[in-house]
Design a protein around this motif. Structure first.
Motif, PDB file in Angstrom:
ATOM      1  N   THR A  99       0.829  -1.207   0.000  1.00  0.00           N
ATOM      2  CA  THR A  99       0.000   0.000   0.000  1.00  0.00           C
ATOM      3  C   THR A  99       0.864   1.258   0.000  1.00  0.00           C
ATOM      4  O   THR A  99       0.461   2.288  -0.513  1.00  0.00           O
ATOM      5  CB  THR A  99      -0.946   0.036   1.218  1.00  0.00           C
ATOM      6  OG1 THR A  99      -0.164  -0.205   2.384  1.00  0.00           O
ATOM      7  CG2 THR A  99      -2.027  -1.006   1.118  1.00  0.00           C
ATOM      8  N   LEU A 108       0.185   6.722   7.821  1.00  0.00           N
ATOM      9  CA  LEU A 108      -0.849   6.532   8.841  1.00  0.00           C
ATOM     10  C   LEU A 108      -2.054   5.804   8.276  1.00  0.00           C
ATOM     11  O   LEU A 108      -2.626   4.920   8.912  1.00  0.00           O
ATOM     12  CB  LEU A 108      -1.274   7.874   9.411  1.00  0.00           C
ATOM     13  CG  LEU A 108      -0.428   8.371  10.595  1.00  0.00           C
ATOM     14  CD1 LEU A 108      -0.931   9.719  11.073  1.00  0.00           C
ATOM     15  CD2 LEU A 108      -0.458   7.350  11.728  1.00  0.00           C
ATOM     16  N   VAL A 109      -2.451   6.181   7.057  1.00  0.00           N
ATOM     17  CA  VAL A 109      -3.611   5.529   6.430  1.00  0.00           C
ATOM     18  C   VAL A 109      -3.303   4.057   6.185  1.00  0.00           C
ATOM     19  O   VAL A 109      -4.107   3.173   6.494  1.00  0.00           O
ATOM     20  CB  VAL A 109      -3.971   6.236   5.101  1.00  0.00           C
ATOM     21  CG1 VAL A 109      -5.114   5.507   4.414  1.00  0.00           C
ATOM     22  CG2 VAL A 109      -4.327   7.681   5.362  1.00  0.00           C
ATOM     23  N   SER A 111      -1.168   2.219   7.736  1.00  0.00           N
ATOM     24  CA  SER A 111      -1.117   1.517   9.025  1.00  0.00           C
ATOM     25  C   SER A 111      -2.520   1.180   9.514  1.00  0.00           C
ATOM     26  O   SER A 111      -2.786   0.054   9.953  1.00  0.00           O
ATOM     27  CB  SER A 111      -0.419   2.384  10.080  1.00  0.00           C
ATOM     28  OG  SER A 111       0.867   2.710   9.644  1.00  0.00           O
ATOM     29  N   GLY A 112      -3.408   2.167   9.427  1.00  0.00           N
ATOM     30  CA  GLY A 112      -4.790   1.920   9.840  1.00  0.00           C
ATOM     31  C   GLY A 112      -5.410   0.793   9.050  1.00  0.00           C
ATOM     32  O   GLY A 112      -6.060  -0.103   9.606  1.00  0.00           O
ATOM     33  N   LEU A 113      -5.151   0.816   7.746  1.00  0.00           N
ATOM     34  CA  LEU A 113      -5.701  -0.208   6.869  1.00  0.00           C
ATOM     35  C   LEU A 113      -5.198  -1.596   7.275  1.00  0.00           C
ATOM     36  O   LEU A 113      -5.964  -2.566   7.356  1.00  0.00           O
ATOM     37  CB  LEU A 113      -5.269   0.093   5.434  1.00  0.00           C
ATOM     38  CG  LEU A 113      -6.017  -0.628   4.338  1.00  0.00           C
ATOM     39  CD1 LEU A 113      -7.383   0.002   4.153  1.00  0.00           C
ATOM     40  CD2 LEU A 113      -5.231  -0.583   3.039  1.00  0.00           C
ATOM     41  N   LEU A 115      -4.049  -2.555  10.224  1.00  0.00           N
ATOM     42  CA  LEU A 115      -4.620  -2.964  11.511  1.00  0.00           C
ATOM     43  C   LEU A 115      -6.033  -3.489  11.325  1.00  0.00           C
ATOM     44  O   LEU A 115      -6.419  -4.524  11.873  1.00  0.00           O
ATOM     45  CB  LEU A 115      -4.624  -1.789  12.492  1.00  0.00           C
ATOM     46  CG  LEU A 115      -3.257  -1.341  13.013  1.00  0.00           C
ATOM     47  CD1 LEU A 115      -3.399  -0.115  13.903  1.00  0.00           C
ATOM     48  CD2 LEU A 115      -2.590  -2.465  13.797  1.00  0.00           C
ATOM     49  N   VAL A 116      -6.825  -2.764  10.519  1.00  0.00           N
ATOM     50  CA  VAL A 116      -8.205  -3.179  10.287  1.00  0.00           C
ATOM     51  C   VAL A 116      -8.235  -4.510   9.545  1.00  0.00           C
ATOM     52  O   VAL A 116      -9.008  -5.420   9.887  1.00  0.00           O
ATOM     53  CB  VAL A 116      -8.967  -2.098   9.494  1.00  0.00           C
ATOM     54  CG1 VAL A 116     -10.323  -2.623   9.030  1.00  0.00           C
ATOM     55  CG2 VAL A 116      -9.139  -0.853  10.341  1.00  0.00           C
ATOM     56  N   TYR A 168       9.031   7.554   9.843  1.00  0.00           N
ATOM     57  CA  TYR A 168       8.440   6.224  10.015  1.00  0.00           C
ATOM     58  C   TYR A 168       9.500   5.263  10.535  1.00  0.00           C
ATOM     59  O   TYR A 168       9.283   4.508  11.489  1.00  0.00           O
ATOM     60  CB  TYR A 168       7.901   5.767   8.659  1.00  0.00           C
ATOM     61  CG  TYR A 168       7.301   4.375   8.588  1.00  0.00           C
ATOM     62  CD1 TYR A 168       6.602   3.832   9.659  1.00  0.00           C
ATOM     63  CD2 TYR A 168       7.410   3.632   7.420  1.00  0.00           C
ATOM     64  CE1 TYR A 168       6.042   2.561   9.561  1.00  0.00           C
ATOM     65  CE2 TYR A 168       6.847   2.370   7.310  1.00  0.00           C
ATOM     66  CZ  TYR A 168       6.169   1.841   8.385  1.00  0.00           C
ATOM     67  OH  TYR A 168       5.618   0.586   8.289  1.00  0.00           O
ATOM     68  N   ALA A 237      -4.982  -7.945  14.722  1.00  0.00           N
ATOM     69  CA  ALA A 237      -4.545  -6.553  14.705  1.00  0.00           C
ATOM     70  C   ALA A 237      -3.104  -6.437  15.208  1.00  0.00           C
ATOM     71  O   ALA A 237      -2.313  -5.633  14.691  1.00  0.00           O
ATOM     72  CB  ALA A 237      -5.479  -5.701  15.569  1.00  0.00           C
ATOM     73  N   LEU A 241       0.162  -4.824  13.607  1.00  0.00           N
ATOM     74  CA  LEU A 241       1.091  -3.883  14.245  1.00  0.00           C
ATOM     75  C   LEU A 241       2.526  -4.358  14.050  1.00  0.00           C
ATOM     76  O   LEU A 241       3.418  -3.561  13.703  1.00  0.00           O
ATOM     77  CB  LEU A 241       0.763  -3.755  15.737  1.00  0.00           C
ATOM     78  CG  LEU A 241       1.712  -2.871  16.540  1.00  0.00           C
ATOM     79  CD1 LEU A 241       1.660  -1.440  16.058  1.00  0.00           C
ATOM     80  CD2 LEU A 241       1.403  -2.928  18.031  1.00  0.00           C
ATOM     81  N   ILE A 244       3.582  -3.581  10.584  1.00  0.00           N
ATOM     82  CA  ILE A 244       3.862  -2.150  10.399  1.00  0.00           C
ATOM     83  C   ILE A 244       5.256  -1.820  10.942  1.00  0.00           C
ATOM     84  O   ILE A 244       6.048  -1.125  10.304  1.00  0.00           O
ATOM     85  CB  ILE A 244       2.789  -1.305  11.124  1.00  0.00           C
ATOM     86  CG1 ILE A 244       1.421  -1.510  10.471  1.00  0.00           C
ATOM     87  CG2 ILE A 244       3.181   0.166  11.140  1.00  0.00           C
ATOM     88  CD1 ILE A 244       0.261  -1.027  11.321  1.00  0.00           C
TER      89      ILE A 244
END
Lengths: 336, 267, 364
Positions: A99, A108-109, A111-113, A115-116, A168, A237, A241, A244
């Motif tokens: 991604t 950040l986006v 990472s959120g993706l 995790l989800v 990062y 999740a 992490l 990431i």
């Protein structure tokens, strides 16, 4: 009746134990002693061991086992298991890198993706396990293959570049203070948070009840199915992490990341005193289990011992820990 | 006055009539002994009363108000608690946690363990249940102590009607006595109890009324003071078999107080 | 009764503390067993401890180079690395060094990095590493250099290694792949004379840049040949892994899918030994060409019996020996290292006897 007179004499000892006695009584006692003994042995007899650089390096080396082991602890205490954590970790690392480089998403986006997505993978495992009554061992064994396959498909089998963002990298793979690695801090945060949740909160109590006796938990009005599914989601999740952190640290994702990692993670949890039958285990124990494995791996390299001995030592340790747990369980049910 | 009342409960499973119109009123502080052979409909009735199974027809009222239960959760909210042996406790957890299982006192999401231990001790004392420490894991306790803890939880969690499924099975005689004593204590406190048991002696020792089921219907209801073990066994077995068994039963019960129907359990 | 109930836990505690101690002792015992094994292992494998004996054996080495500790961490300890280890240890022995060669039993990126980090903690004088991708190992390489350790790469370096300021001893993989591709086409002409068909490029491992680059080289050679000769050979990848039974199964499955399509099995490592095992069991030797890389014992045996047509050697011994030698001159007098190409040696039926005799010297 005889019973009445006997029981009337029993002293009430609800608060009696001193902290020292309470320490002796905990499940993790065996692994705590093992950790201390191995540490002392290394400190006395292994050159270069007792330097802050080396100790912090060990603390960094166990970070991924610690983070994913936290999720695994929740799952094993809840009476389930996830054999696919290595593949999840690998797949999610690859997705993170993909991604970032292919879709050019902000970190950040992405990472959120990730995790989800990890939580969603856990959700699927949890739902299949609980609603279709397929043992989690089987479901996640299938997941192990599927996710590794996807990791290879996404990358075409070659390592995939991540981001070159220095920020990062420093947040995930740099040093927090001195030589204290950022990963160690991440692990500490995750383990403290979930250690507190597991041992202190209502949700933690529900996890123990669910894994200890699912029917009793259901009878007591605990939503045991939901508890299990949430544990699967947390594990997914946390694999995200770890992915990431890995991509930030190493700058790339190898599709073979986490190959065989599930065994190291389960070993740490089991050495830490958890029972695969459910209802028993703790984050403290898992941390010690990870530390023991990390210390042994580190000491064998420092001692100049053939790397293959590391496998032997780790295997022997798992066996010893499980035998001791079994011994305590059968000999002393009231002290468990 | 009656606490729990049900009228004309019916339930079919596939082609089998499990319940064929069952009605009963249970008074406050009343102990009902529910007996019957296997397949008589006892467990179906219990499952309906604790919300696990929904009846095809019939009504249930609590304090005169109709009750529609979709799950055991609804039953618990209405004050009906069920205690299944060995399906009640989490062996690895301590006594206090088991007494509060699923309803731990919390403060900002954190379980208040000190309060939980204190209150658990209070509950056990109120019911005269002797446990050395509420910190002990229940897996190490005796069967009688475990049964008592399970019952204590049912009462503590607001059970005004407590359903007990074979509370004395697989216990030693002393522990059986402890459990039976606890049931009479519940009655004294005004809690209604339904005891499902195969043991006639135990039922006659604690119950106010004995309800005998056969083939999905209530075969007979007896006041314990106006009945005998022979009479109850006769109801359970039906007319044909009762005559043959009655002699044996009388001889056995008067000689050793051992129930011939359950030789292994009461031994 | 009161006394009984309070004495019960105390007995439990004693037993538990004994148990805990037992585990600790067992663990310490395991470590002790491992460490007591060290002198024996060092003796047999040729790594000598920096004792007076060792110093005597290495009388020829300048004093500034004596008693050094050198470590070698590889990404996957498979049979290929046996001669690498031999070259490394033999050079160490000649110099009177303490040598330590290690790698994980199966490849995992994080495990490799962790092992390298522990090696840096051991503060050796020199460190030889494999760098199989372009980013993952850079931090640990930099930290080793920062700690004053001399570093050199061996076997695989990956793009961009020069910017780390380290040398590399190993094959140039794309050119080596081209050499392999030329052998593929020669072998196809010899066996079948076909002008079309699939060339199956086998892989033992995903995520290894060396294997990918060799595959690229093979494809490049095939494309060039197609253009020059009007043939229509195609290439396709097949991941077989390192487990022989599983690999044989995958090879068999690919054959079954379309038996007539296959002109050649062209490995990027020692896959040809799996193809050889499979072809012999199915009596298919000679129906297609078969070859690969590396000079492991089964590969050389396959060339001797005709079930393998060629292999491309990369002089693994040099990847141990020369890497150590370059490291030695980095330590004293301090010359920077450079890229040393260990070449692409073609081994086929013409020279296999001599090569086998040479490699056998490294076996014991």
């Amino acid at each position: 009746m005889a019973v009445t007179t006997m029981t009337d004499d029993v002293a009430v000892r609800d608060v009696g134990s001193s902290p020292w006695r309470r320490l002796l009584r905990v499940h993790e006692f065996g692994v705590l002693v093992a950790t201390a003994v191995i540490f002392l042995y290394c400190a006395l007899f292994v050159n270069h061991f007792l330097t802050s650089e080396n100790l912090l390096s060990v603390a960094q080396q166990i970070a991924f086992i610690g983070i994913i082991g936290t999720g695994m602890t929740l799952l094993i205490v809840a009476g389930e298991i996830d054999l696919s954590v290595g593949s999840q970790y690998g797949f999610l690392s690859v997705v993170m890198a993909y991604t970032l480089t292919e879709w050019h998403l902000p970190i950040l986006v992405a990472s959120g993706l990730v995790l989800v997505l990890g939580a969603l993978i856990g959700l699927v495992f949890g739902v299949v396990t609980t609603f279709f009554k397929v043992p989690s061992f089987v479901v996640t064994l299938a997941g192990l293959g599927i996710l590794r396959g996807f990791a290879l498909l996404v990358t075409g089998g070659v390592p995939m570049q991540g981001s070159t963002s220095l920020r990062y990298h420093s947040i995930t793979g740099g040093n927090a203070i001195g030589s204290l690695a950022a990963q160690t801090v991440w692990m500490a945060v995750v383990m403290l948070a979930f250690g507190w949740i597991l041992s202190r909160t209502k949700f933690g109590f529900d996890i123990y009840a669910t894994g200890g006796n699912m029917k009793a938990a259901l009878n007591a009005g605990i939503r045991a199915v939901r508890v299990k599914i949430i544990c699967f989601c947390i594990t997914g999740a946390l694999c995200g992490l770890a992915g990431i952190l890995l991509v930030g640290w190493l700058g790339s994702a190898n599709p073979l990341t986490g190959n065989g990692f599930e065994l190291s993670v389960i070993a740490a949890v089991v050495v830490g005193g958890a029972s695969l039958a459910g209802g028993v285990g703790s984050i403290t124990g898992t941390l010690c289990g990870a530390l023991v494995a990390g210390l042994i791996a580190n000491a064998l390299v420092l001692l100049g011992v053939d790397g293959n001995w590391q496998q032997v030592a780790t295997g022997a340790l798992i066996l010893a820990a499980v035998l001791i747990n079994r011994f305590i369980a059968t000999r002393q049910p009231s002290m468990r | 006055m009656s606490v729990l009342e049900f009228t004309d409960l019916r339930k079919r499973f596939g082609g089998v009539d499990a319940l064929r119109g069952v009605s009963l009123r249970i008074g406050e502080g009343e102990v009902i002994g529910l007996m019957g052979d296997n397949g008589a409909g006892k467990s179906t009735l219990m499952k309906i009363l604790c919300g696990a199974v929904r009846p095809d027809s019939g009504t249930i009222t609590m304090d005169g108000a109709p009750l529609h239960m979709r799950s055991p959760r609804d039953a618990a909210a209405a004050g009906i608690a069920v205690v299944y042996q060995d399906l009640a406790l989490v062996d690895q957890r301590d006594v206090a946690t088991n007494v509060f299982l699923g309803q731990e006192p919390t403060r900002h999401f954190v379980v208040d363990r000190r309060r939980m231990r204190r209150e658990a001790r209070q509950i056990l004392e109120d019911l005269s249940i002797r446990i050395p420490s509420v910190r002990l894991p229940v897996g190490g306790l005796s069967g009688g102590q475990r049964q008592c803890i399970a019952i204590a939880r049912a009462v503590h969690q607001g059970g005004r009607v407590v359903l007990l499924d074979e509370p004395t099975a697989a216990l030693g005689p002393e522990q059986q006595a402890n459990v039976l004593r606890l049931i009479t204590r519940l009655r004294d406190r005004g809690t209604s109890v339904v005891v499902v048991s195969h043991n006639v002696d135990h039922v006659l020792a604690v119950a106010d009324r004995v309800v005998v089921m056969r083939a999905g219907q209530i075969q007979g209801i007896r006041d314990v003071h106006a009945t005998s073990a022979t009479d109850v066994v006769g109801l359970i077995l039906g007319d044909a078999a009762s005559e043959a068994v009655s002699h044996m039963t009388e001889a056995a019960t008067s000689a050793s107080a051992v129930n011939p129907l359950e030789p292994s359990r009461s031994a | 009764m009161t006394e009984h109930s309070s004495s019960e836990p105390r007995r439990g505690l004693t037993r538990r503390s004994i148990l805990g101690g037992g585990l600790g002792l067992a663990a310490a015992g395991a470590l002790a067993a491992c460490s007591s094994n060290k002198p024996a292992a060092a003796g047999t494998s040729g790594g000598t401890a920096a004792t007076s004996d060792a110093a005597g054996a290495a009388a020829g080495a300048p004093s500034a180079l004596q008693g050094k500790k050198v470590m070698f961490v590889v990404h996957d300890k498979n049979p290929f690395f046996a001669p690498v280890q031999k070259g490394f240890e033999n050079f160490g022995k000649a110099m009177g060094w303490t040598t330590q060669f290690m790698g994980p039993p199966s490849f995992d990126q994080t495990t490799v990095v962790n092992m390298m980090k522990s090696a840096v903690s051991a503060k050796p004088d020199g460190l030889i590493l494999t760098r199989i991708d372009t980013t993952s190992y850079d931090d640990v390489i930099k930290s080793a250099i920062a700690a004053g350790i001399q570093v050199i790469l061996s076997n695989v370096a990956s793009e961009g290694y020069e910017k780390l300021g380290v040398g590399f001893v190993g094959q140039d993989f794309v050119p080596a792949g081209v050499v392999a591709g030329q052998q593929v086409l020669k072998a196809i002409a010899k066996h079948t004379g076909r002008k079309d068909g699939a060339i199956i490029i086998g892989k033992i491992q995903a995520g290894n840049s060396a294997l990918e680059q060799r595959g690229q080289g093979i494809k490049q050679a095939v494309d060039d040949y197609n253009k020059a000769n009007g043939t229509t050979f195609t290439t396709e990848d097949l991941m077989v892994g390192t487990d022989e039974a599983a690999a044989v199964g995958k090879i068999g499955d690919r054959y079954t899918r379309d038996p007539n399509s296959i002109a050649c099995w062209a490995g990027t490592a020692f896959e040809c030994q799996f193809v050889s095992t499979w072809a012999k069991s199915k009596n298919l030797v000679g129906k297609f060409a078969n070859g690969g890389f590396d000079m492991t014992t089964p590969v050389l045996a396959g060339i001797t019996d005709g079930s393998i047509d060629y292999t491309i050697g990369q002089n693994p011994y040099a990847q141990g020996w020369v890497a150590s030698a370059l490291l030695a001159q980095q330590i004293y007098p301090g010359y920077p290292s450079f890229h040393y190409d260990t070449g692409a040696e073609v081994v086929d039926s013409a020279n296999v006897a001599a090569v086998t005799a040479r490699e056998a010297k490294l076996a014991s």
